[in-house]
Design a protein around this motif. Structure first.
Motif, PDB file in Angstrom:
ATOM      1  N   LYS A 171       0.922  -0.916   0.186  1.00  0.00           N
ATOM      2  CA  LYS A 171      -0.168   0.052  -0.205  1.00  0.00           C
ATOM      3  C   LYS A 171       1.118   1.033  -0.042  1.00  0.00           C
ATOM      4  O   LYS A 171       0.036   2.293  -0.632  1.00  0.00           O
ATOM      5  CB  LYS A 171      -0.514   0.086   1.175  1.00  0.00           C
ATOM      6  N   MET A 172       2.277   1.563   0.681  1.00  0.00           N
ATOM      7  CA  MET A 172       2.837   1.991   0.650  1.00  0.00           C
ATOM      8  C   MET A 172       3.170   2.632   0.033  1.00  0.00           C
ATOM      9  O   MET A 172       3.823   3.424  -1.090  1.00  0.00           O
ATOM     10  CB  MET A 172       3.811   2.657   2.132  1.00  0.00           C
ATOM     11  N   VAL A 173       4.139   1.128  -1.504  1.00  0.00           N
ATOM     12  CA  VAL A 173       4.664   0.942  -2.218  1.00  0.00           C
ATOM     13  C   VAL A 173       3.493   2.530  -3.058  1.00  0.00           C
ATOM     14  O   VAL A 173       4.592   2.713  -4.138  1.00  0.00           O
ATOM     15  CB  VAL A 173       4.909   0.337  -2.807  1.00  0.00           C
ATOM     16  N   PHE A 174       2.305   1.962  -2.839  1.00  0.00           N
ATOM     17  CA  PHE A 174       1.830   2.860  -4.430  1.00  0.00           C
ATOM     18  C   PHE A 174       1.259   3.702  -3.946  1.00  0.00           C
ATOM     19  O   PHE A 174       1.924   4.401  -5.460  1.00  0.00           O
ATOM     20  CB  PHE A 174       0.533   1.435  -4.606  1.00  0.00           C
ATOM     21  N   ARG A 175       0.889   4.439  -2.797  1.00  0.00           N
ATOM     22  CA  ARG A 175       1.259   5.636  -2.481  1.00  0.00           C
ATOM     23  C   ARG A 175       2.050   6.504  -2.631  1.00  0.00           C
ATOM     24  O   ARG A 175       1.552   7.481  -3.290  1.00  0.00           O
ATOM     25  CB  ARG A 175       0.487   5.568  -1.311  1.00  0.00           C
ATOM     26  N   THR A 176       3.093   6.498  -2.097  1.00  0.00           N
ATOM     27  CA  THR A 176       4.396   6.612  -2.390  1.00  0.00           C
ATOM     28  C   THR A 176       5.326   6.773  -3.252  1.00  0.00           C
ATOM     29  O   THR A 176       5.666   7.954  -3.418  1.00  0.00           O
ATOM     30  CB  THR A 176       5.640   6.882  -1.096  1.00  0.00           C
ATOM     31  N   VAL A 177       4.825   6.054  -4.293  1.00  0.00           N
ATOM     32  CA  VAL A 177       5.579   5.112  -5.265  1.00  0.00           C
ATOM     33  C   VAL A 177       4.840   5.896  -7.042  1.00  0.00           C
ATOM     34  O   VAL A 177       5.636   6.325  -7.327  1.00  0.00           O
ATOM     35  CB  VAL A 177       6.974   4.646  -5.734  1.00  0.00           C
ATOM     36  N   ILE A 178       3.609   4.556  -6.887  1.00  0.00           N
ATOM     37  CA  ILE A 178       3.902   4.375  -7.941  1.00  0.00           C
ATOM     38  C   ILE A 178       2.351   5.572  -8.323  1.00  0.00           C
ATOM     39  O   ILE A 178       2.309   5.447  -9.322  1.00  0.00           O
ATOM     40  CB  ILE A 178       3.032   3.162  -8.016  1.00  0.00           C
ATOM     41  N   PHE A 179       2.123   6.079  -7.848  1.00  0.00           N
ATOM     42  CA  PHE A 179       0.828   7.031  -8.181  1.00  0.00           C
ATOM     43  C   PHE A 179       1.250   8.078  -8.143  1.00  0.00           C
ATOM     44  O   PHE A 179       0.867   8.307  -9.710  1.00  0.00           O
ATOM     45  CB  PHE A 179      -0.138   6.916  -6.635  1.00  0.00           C
ATOM     46  N   PRO A 180       2.689   8.277  -7.809  1.00  0.00           N
ATOM     47  CA  PRO A 180       2.723  10.197  -7.735  1.00  0.00           C
ATOM     48  C   PRO A 180       3.352  10.068  -9.566  1.00  0.00           C
ATOM     49  O   PRO A 180       3.380  10.642  -9.965  1.00  0.00           O
ATOM     50  CB  PRO A 180       3.996  10.156  -6.957  1.00  0.00           C
ATOM     51  N   MET A 181       3.790   8.645  -9.408  1.00  0.00           N
ATOM     52  CA  MET A 181       4.621   8.716 -11.153  1.00  0.00           C
ATOM     53  C   MET A 181       3.044   8.274 -12.080  1.00  0.00           C
ATOM     54  O   MET A 181       4.051   8.919 -13.554  1.00  0.00           O
ATOM     55  CB  MET A 181       5.312   7.094 -11.012  1.00  0.00           C
ATOM     56  N   VAL A 182       2.523   8.304 -12.062  1.00  0.00           N
ATOM     57  CA  VAL A 182       0.780   8.221 -12.552  1.00  0.00           C
ATOM     58  C   VAL A 182      -0.021   8.538 -12.648  1.00  0.00           C
ATOM     59  O   VAL A 182      -0.420   8.583 -13.436  1.00  0.00           O
ATOM     60  CB  VAL A 182       0.693   6.359 -12.713  1.00  0.00           C
TER      61      VAL A 182
END
Length: 143
Positions: A85-96
């Motif tokens: 969840k943290m990977v999605f929130r802090t890494v993936i979502f800002p990039m997408v």
């Protein structure tokens, strides 16, 4: 000098079909379906038809955003102790996020111009913005 493989055709995917079909063919399909179901001229039919017609635009741009993420960045975040969840929130979502905004903006702008689908699905019973513009041009700018 020709570059080998440069003009090689790429395989056809299902996500390409809405871009290949002319809008009139798609609108006629919507018209036949909604007339059969009995929802011709209803607001819900217009909304669903526009959603189906334009869903591929943001999906293509968002999938390009996901493809641009390097696997090493996700592995680095997991190595540093981040759960999924943290990977999605802090890494993936800002990039997408920029891909999502551009896809939705593109969809919005094209939806303002799509007169054919709105007219075929609802006629003049539901006055969408493209139909309102058409009526204003046809009958004059009156209130």
């Amino acid at each position: 000098m020709a570059v080998p493989g440069l003009l090689r055709p790429r395989p056809l995917h299902a996500r390409d079909i809405p871009f290949i079909l002319p809008p009139v063919i798609t609108a006629l399909g919507f018209l036949a379906f909604w007339a059969t179901v009995g929802l011709y001229g209803q607001m819900v039919a217009t909304i669903i038809s526009h959603a189906i017609f334009f869903v591929t635009l943001p999906l293509v741009t968002i999938s390009l955003g996901f493809e641009s993420i390097e696997r090493e960045i996700i592995e680095a975040a997991q190595t540093m102790g981040a759960d999924s969840k943290m990977v999605f929130r802090t890494v993936i979502f800002p990039m997408v996020r920029s891909y999502m905004v551009s896809g939705l903006a593109f969809c919005f702008v094209l939806s303002l111009n799509e007169y054919i689908v709105a007219y075929m699905v609802s006629g003049f019973t539901v006055e969408t913005l493209p139909i309102k513009i058409f009526n204003a041009l046809r009958y004059g700018y009156t209130r």
